[in-house]
Each structure stands twice: as structure tokens, then as C-alpha cells.
Design a protein around this motif. Structure first.
Motif, PDB file in Angstrom:
ATOM      1  N   CYS A  23       0.843  -1.197   0.000  1.00 22.61           N
ATOM      2  CA  CYS A  23       0.000   0.000   0.000  1.00 22.61           C
ATOM      3  C   CYS A  23       0.884   1.255   0.000  1.00 22.61           C
ATOM      4  N   GLY A  24       0.671   2.120  -0.980  1.00 23.34           N
ATOM      5  CA  GLY A  24       1.467   3.352  -1.084  1.00 23.34           C
ATOM      6  C   GLY A  24       1.171   4.329   0.032  1.00 23.34           C
ATOM      7  N   GLY A  25       0.041   4.163   0.678  1.00 24.61           N
ATOM      8  CA  GLY A  25      -0.307   5.052   1.775  1.00 24.61           C
ATOM      9  C   GLY A  25       0.203   4.547   3.110  1.00 24.61           C
ATOM     10  N   ALA A  76       5.845  -3.333  11.001  1.00 26.95           N
ATOM     11  CA  ALA A  76       6.932  -2.746  11.793  1.00 26.95           C
ATOM     12  C   ALA A  76       6.922  -1.226  11.661  1.00 26.95           C
ATOM     13  N   ALA A  77       7.226  -0.554  12.766  1.00 25.48           N
ATOM     14  CA  ALA A  77       7.089   0.907  12.806  1.00 25.48           C
ATOM     15  C   ALA A  77       7.973   1.594  11.778  1.00 25.48           C
ATOM     16  N   GLU A  78       9.175   1.021  11.537  1.00 22.62           N
ATOM     17  CA  GLU A  78      10.083   1.711  10.623  1.00 22.62           C
ATOM     18  C   GLU A  78       9.602   1.649   9.174  1.00 22.62           C
ATOM     19  N   CYS A 117       2.968   6.592   8.203  1.00 22.11           N
ATOM     20  CA  CYS A 117       2.226   7.407   9.171  1.00 22.11           C
ATOM     21  C   CYS A 117       3.074   7.666  10.409  1.00 22.11           C
ATOM     22  N   PRO A 118       3.286   8.943  10.772  1.00 20.65           N
ATOM     23  CA  PRO A 118       4.139   9.239  11.918  1.00 20.65           C
ATOM     24  C   PRO A 118       3.513   8.873  13.257  1.00 20.65           C
ATOM     25  N   THR A 119       2.200   8.640  13.281  1.00 18.23           N
ATOM     26  CA  THR A 119       1.550   8.367  14.568  1.00 18.23           C
ATOM     27  C   THR A 119       0.941   6.973  14.627  1.00 18.23           C
ATOM     28  N   CYS A 132      -1.633  15.050   8.656  1.00 12.57           N
ATOM     29  CA  CYS A 132      -0.429  15.524   7.970  1.00 12.57           C
ATOM     30  C   CYS A 132      -0.470  15.232   6.476  1.00 12.57           C
ATOM     31  N   GLY A 133      -1.255  14.243   6.077  1.00 12.69           N
ATOM     32  CA  GLY A 133      -1.433  13.972   4.660  1.00 12.69           C
ATOM     33  C   GLY A 133      -0.323  13.167   4.015  1.00 12.69           C
ATOM     34  N   LYS A 134       0.587  12.604   4.821  1.00 19.62           N
ATOM     35  CA  LYS A 134       1.670  11.806   4.235  1.00 19.62           C
ATOM     36  C   LYS A 134       1.118  10.584   3.513  1.00 19.62           C
ATOM     37  N   CYS A 135       0.127   9.924   4.150  1.00 24.75           N
ATOM     38  CA  CYS A 135      -0.448   8.720   3.552  1.00 24.75           C
ATOM     39  C   CYS A 135      -1.243   9.082   2.298  1.00 24.75           C
ATOM     40  N   VAL A 136      -1.877  10.272   2.336  1.00 28.02           N
ATOM     41  CA  VAL A 136      -2.678  10.706   1.194  1.00 28.02           C
ATOM     42  C   VAL A 136      -1.778  10.885  -0.024  1.00 28.02           C
TER      43      VAL A 136
END
Lengths: 217, 411
Positions: free
Chosen positions: A104-106, A118-120, A124-126, A151-155
Motif C-alpha cells: 500500500c502506497g499510503g 513494523a514501525a520503521e 504514518c508518523p503516529t 499531515c497527509g503523508k499517507c494521502v
């Protein structure tokens, strides 16, 4: 017997009152350029009233802020410029558009080798996107809204590599509806606008009526 | 920009997986907005009754506390009458802007009440006034000269707010609103400092925002001068005891000017000629200055700024490209379109600069003229324009009842 001064005062008072009346009348009953109704502004009998985007002529026509995902460039200011912390803008998942991709690109950072939670690996930062196995090879992605900061990073990831099913939206249960939205003021692409409160979402790329549930507060 | 492309088809699930719906919470119900207007009308009626009939400072205090809690902390300050000036202006200049009925109501209704009862809105309905009234512990007199000079600021603020709203640039009243951050407990650092300065100085200079900033106060001031009824210091005849002289924290009591004709006719005519020359001169000079400043004033408009950035790209010198420029590039808009939009806005700022400057010059002239010409009156009376109807002075008047009315009842 009123004095000359009292008489003049009454005269001015009357004209101020008339002026205020004219002003409010003009503002209430005027027809704007863009407000053209193919019917007769009588919404009660209108066959298309359900999907009408025009503000209703003589209802209270409350307006709320919303952002147009098709103009959004995911600059990240929604997360920082809202008067609320965390922002009233959140990522909304339109399941109807989702491809349920494994890669998934998001969800994943670009270049992730092992597709796990895994978090790394997460964009998504949160850690607000939850990934759940549905069936081979499909995964369901859910937004944990209290964690999302908008924040829109996933978007950005989803619209660049996927279907664009992740979209930023103003969440009206959180938005305090400032007279001048402070994100709108700083939005570089002018994606924010006031929309009628009766139709307060601007999700793009699919038919809203069929696939979403409206919850009344 | 490509958006929402169906790159991957929707899967056909075999395990009976049910696709969840997207939740879309609704905004605040419209009926609650109507309730706000109803409460506004009710609050205005009650405060006008308290001020004019009951003449009770205590009543005004409790009413203002209610408004502070309801309009301030519960409704969190939006939409307020002060900010609504901008919505009304924008709606007049931009026909695509839709104006909610509540905003019209919040703009018009306090003005109408003021036209009949004086500025009772300021006394007990406006949450900004209520908050500042609470901290006015040790009000000092500022002197009429300082009052007049600082009192000019709201006119400039109002003019700028209208200019920026009319050009669709920004709502500066909301942007520099010091108290909304307090009502919401989330002020930015700058606004928190601003609010702190206002509230701390408000201990000594009562209601600094209302007197020296509030743009809606300008409109209320004009309207209140012609109000049908207005709070009086004494319920009957003024006995010239001078007890109320220092009672007003806002310097809004006009002390008697007993000498009917302080100067001879010749000087008076000279003064009038001076004024009639000065006002047109100041108006023109202000307008000219305003029009010279129109490019500076337009500098904050996002469309004008974008056009400037396209014309003179800063990215060449190693600086990162601004987000506005990135957004413009991804939108696929033609540069000519941006330029023509920007030049249209600049034209509006040019005309607006003339009007704004002229307006400020006119106000300057008017204030000077008002100070040059003394107005004869014998009693201590509240200045109808500046008085907030807070009813503090009422308690200082030793005359408690209208004796002439009592006599009238007996006969």
C-alpha cells in the motif's frame, strides 16, 4: 412639542433603520451569479433536492469549511495550522475506492522491503493506519481517527501509487467552524472553501450517496 | 494534476468480507444556530431592560457574565458581531459568497437595538466587553487628548478590515482576535501575549480593546448617537453635585460646558472656515497617500504574491520553491490567468486605497473639528457615542427617584 434637535435625531434614526433594513433585505433575498437553479428555488417539490449542491435560498444556509482533495497538494499545513491540536482535518478512507493492496502506497514508506507492520516501515508518523489481513492477497486499512493528525503523508503516497482512496477532509465533529479558517488562510493551493452544511463533504472520485454512511450527531 | 485514478481494480472477495462504510460526521445542527440568534435577541432585550428600566449595575454584571460564558466559552466566539462586518463586506463585493442568515442577524440585530437603546450590546452581550469589564479594577483617566488620538485607531482598523475583506484577501479582525484563543483555551503564543497585554493594561485602562481597537464599536458609536433612548446618570434632574464626575472608567461622561459662547463671533467664524478647509484637504491627502500605498497593502494577498513569485523566481538562488508555487505548478493553470487575476486585485486595492485613505483623513478632520467646537450643555451626561451603558455611574448619583413623577402621581 419636539425640539428641532429631537426632530433631526428622529429623522436620522429613521434613515439608519431604513438603511439597515435595505441592506439586510438585499443580502437575504439577492440571487448570486453562481446560484442558478434549474427549478424554481422551491426545494420542497424538487426532484433533485437530494443531490443539489446549491445553498437553499431561504433556509438558514449555514456554511462550513471543507477541503477539496482534488486541489490538495498534501503540504502538511493542515496538521500545523488548525486552531485545534490535533487538527480538525483528518485522513478519511473511502473504502469504495480502495484496491486493498498488499503493497500500500499510503501505508508503507517507499522502498520498504518486508511488508509488515513494523514501525520503521510505516509512512504514518503516529501509527494511525491499521493494517488487517482480509484474504490473500488483500489487506484492509483503517484509520484510527483519534491518532490521525492530518499531515497527509499517507494521502500523498496513496494518490501517487494507489487509487487515491485516502483523502483529507475537515471532520465536522471536531471543527469549530471559525469565521476565517486558519488553515484556509495558509493553504497554498486554495483547496479550502465554505460548503453548505447540508452537504458538508467533498470526497472525490466516487459516488458519495451510495457508499458512505452519514452519522448524525 | 492526476487525482483518484483507479490503478488497482476493486477486489472481489471470496471470504464474504463486508466492505465497511466511510463515516462522515455531520456539522453542528442548524437549529442550534437559530437558537444562538434567539438567545442574542433575548439577551439584548434583557440587558436593555436592566439598563434602562432597572438601572442596575448588578444586573448588568450578571448579564455580562452569562454572555461571557455562553457566547464566549460555550460558543467559542464564532461567529461574533465584530467579525461579521467582514462577512457582510465580502458578500457585498463577491456575489458567489454565500452569507448565512445567522451572520446577517449577528450583524444587524445589535445595531438595531443600539439605535433604540444605546450601546447595551457592549454592556452585557458582547463577550469581549464582558471579559475586559471583569478586569477593570483600577481605571485611570486618560485625558481627552490621548483618548481622541487612541480613539482614531478603530477607524483605521475598520477601514483596513473592510478593504481586506472586500478584496477577498483576509479577515484581519478574526486573524488578530485576541480573545478567541482564550475562549477556546488554545491561543497561539503571539495572540496569547496580545491578550495578556490587553487584559493586564485593562486593569488600569478599562476596556482597551473596545475603546481603542474594536471596529464594530465604530458602527455602534455612530448609531448610538441617534439612539431613541439612552441610559442617564440621574433618574431626574442633575443637581450638579459632581459625584459622578470620576465614576466612569471609560471617560465617557461629558462634563458641563456652561459658558454658552466662550468666544466672540469673529473667532467662531474663523474656526468654521478653518474646519471647512481642513476636512477636504485631509480627506484628499489621506486618499492620495492611501493610493500610493496600494502595492504595499496588496502585498499580503495570496494571488498577488503568487504572481510576484512566478515573475521573479526565487528558487534559482538555492532557496526552496515556495508551497504556493508548487501548488500552482501542479494545478496546470496558465501564468497569464494568474497575472490577470493579480492585476485585477491590484486595481481594486488602488481604488480601495483612495477610499480607505480618504476615510481616515475625513475621520482625522472630524475629530479635530469636534475638539475645536465646544458644545454647550449644563448637566453631567453620558456621551451617547462612547458610553457602553455599563451603569456604573448610576450608583454615584445621589438623586434616586424622579420627584416630579411622584408629585404627578399624587395629584
Amino acid at each position: 412639542m419636539p425640539t428641532r434637535r429631537e426632530f433631526l435625531n428622529t429623522l436620522v434614526r429613521g434613515s439608519i433603520l431604513a438603511g439597515l433594513g435595505l441592506l439586510s433585505g438585499a443580502l437575504i433575498f439577492r440571487k448570486g451569479k453562481e446560484r442558478e437553479c434549474g427549478f424554481d428555488f422551491n426545494c420542497k417539490n424538487c426532484p433533485r433536492s437530494n443531490d443539489c449542491l446549491l445553498p437553499r435560498p431561504l433556509e438558514s444556509r449555514q456554511m462550513v469549511w471543507q477541503l477539496d482533495p482534488s486541489r490538495c497538494i498534501q503540504c502538511g499545513r493542515c496538521a500545523t495550522d488548525c486552531v485545534l491540536t490535533p487538527s480538525a482535518v483528518k485522513c478519511v478512507h473511502v473504502y469504495a475506492m480502495c484496491g486493498y493492496c498488499d503493497l500500500c502506497g499510503g501505508y508503507f514508506k517507499p522502498g520498504t522491503k518486508v511488508l509488515d507492520t513494523a514501525a520503521e516501515n510505516q509512512l504514518c508518523p503516529t501509527n494511525a493506519i491499521k493494517r488487517k489481513f482480509v484474504e490473500d492477497p488483500f489487506f484492509e486499512y483503517t484509520i484510527d481517527e483519534p491518532l490521525c493528525i492530518g499531515c497527509g503523508k499517507c494521502v500523498k503516497g496513496c494518490s501517487a501509487f494507489g487509487n487515491g482512496s485516502l483523502q483529507l477532509q475537515v471532520r465536522h465533529d471536531r471543527c469549530v467552524n471559525c469565521n476565517q479558517c486558519s488553515i484556509a488562510r495558509n493553504c497554498p493551493s486554495g483547496a479550502f472553501s465554505r460548503v453548505p452544511a447540508s452537504n458538508p463533504t467533498l470526497l472525490r472520485g466516487f459516488d458519495q450517496k451510495q457508499t458512505t454512511t452519514n452519522i448524525k450527531q | 494534476m492526476v487525482f483518484a485514478v483507479q490503478r488497482f481494480p476493486k477486489p472481489e472477495f471470496e471470504t464474504g468480507y463486508l466492505q465497511p462504510g466511510t463515516l462522515l460526521p455531520s456539522p453542528r445542527a442548524e437549529i442550534l444556530a437559530a437558537m444562538d440568534v434567539a438567545i442574542l435577541v433575548l439577551a439584548l432585550s434583557v440587558i436593555s431592560w436592566i439598563v434602562l428600566k432597572k438601572r442596575s449595575r448588578k444586573g448588568v454584571f450578571w448579564m455580562s457574565l452569562f454572555s461571557l460564558i455562553y457566547f464566549g466559552f460555550y460558543r467559542e466566539g464564532c461567529v461574533c458581531s465584530i467579525g461579521s462586518i467582514q462577512n457582510i463586506t465580502l458578500a457585498l463585493f463577491d456575489h458567489t459568497f454565500i452569507l448565512p442568515l445567522t451572520v446577517i442577524a449577528f450583524f444587524i440585530i445589535p445595531l438595531i437595538f443600539t439605535l433604540f437603546f444605546g450601546r447595551t450590546f457592549c454592556a452585557g452581550v458582547c463577550p469581549f466587553g464582558a471579559l475586559q469589564d471583569l478586569v477593570a479594577f483600577r481605571p485611570q483617566k486618560l485625558g481627552s487628548r490621548l483618548n481622541a488620538v487612541l480613539g482614531m485607531v478603530p477607524y483605521i482598523y475598520l477601514g483596513l478590515a473592510i478593504l481586506y475583506a472586500a478584496t477577498g484577501t483576509d479577515f484581519i479582525i478574526c486573524r488578530y482576535d485576541p480573545f478567541v484563543g482564550i475562549f477556546r483555551f488554545n491561543a497561539s503564543f503571539g495572540m496569547f501575549v496580545f491578550a495578556g497585554i490587553l487584559l493586564i493594561s485593562g486593569i488600569f485602562i478599562a476596556r482597551p480593546y473596545c475603546r481603542f481597537l474594536c471596529p464594530y464599536g465604530v458602527l455602534l458609536n455612530w448609531v448610538s448617537r441617534f439612539s431613541r433612548r439612552h441610559i442617564t446618570i440621574t433618574p431626574a434632574e442633575c443637581i450638579q453635585c459632581r459625584l459622578c464626575e470620576d465614576s466612569c472608567p471609560y471617560d465617557a461622561i461629558d462634563i458641563p460646558v456652561t459658558t454658552k459662547d466662550p468666544e466672540n463671533r469673529k473667532i467662531r467664524v474663523k474656526k468654521l472656515i478653518w474646519i471647512s478647509l481642513l476636512i477636504p484637504f485631509l480627506t484628499f491627502a489621506g486618499g492620495w497617500t492611501g493610493s500610493r500605498l496600494h502595492i504595499t497593502l496588496a502585498g499580503v494577498n495570496s494571488k498577488v504574491r503568487l504572481a510576484e513569485e512566478i515573475l521573479t523566481p526565487a528558487a534559482g538562488q538555492g532557496q526552496p520553491e515556495s508551497l504556493g508555487l508548487t501548488a500552482y505548478k501542479s494545478s496546470g493553470k496558465a501564468a497569464e490567468e494568474v497575472y490577470s487575476e493579480a492585476s485585477e486585485i491590484l486595481d481594486r486595492f488602488y481604488n480601495g486605497g483612495w477610499i480607505l485613505g480618504g476615510f481616515i483623513g475625513l475621520v482625522f478632520g472630524w475629530v479635530i473639528a469636534e475638539r475645536m467646537l465646544s458644545k454647550w450643555h449644563t448637566d453631567y451626561i453620558p456621551n451617547k457615542g462612547a458610553c457602553y451603558s455599563c451603569a456604573r455611574c448610576v450608583d454615584f448619583c445621589p438623586v434616586k427617584t424622579d420627584l416630579s413623577e411622584i408629585k404627578h402621581e399624587k395629584t
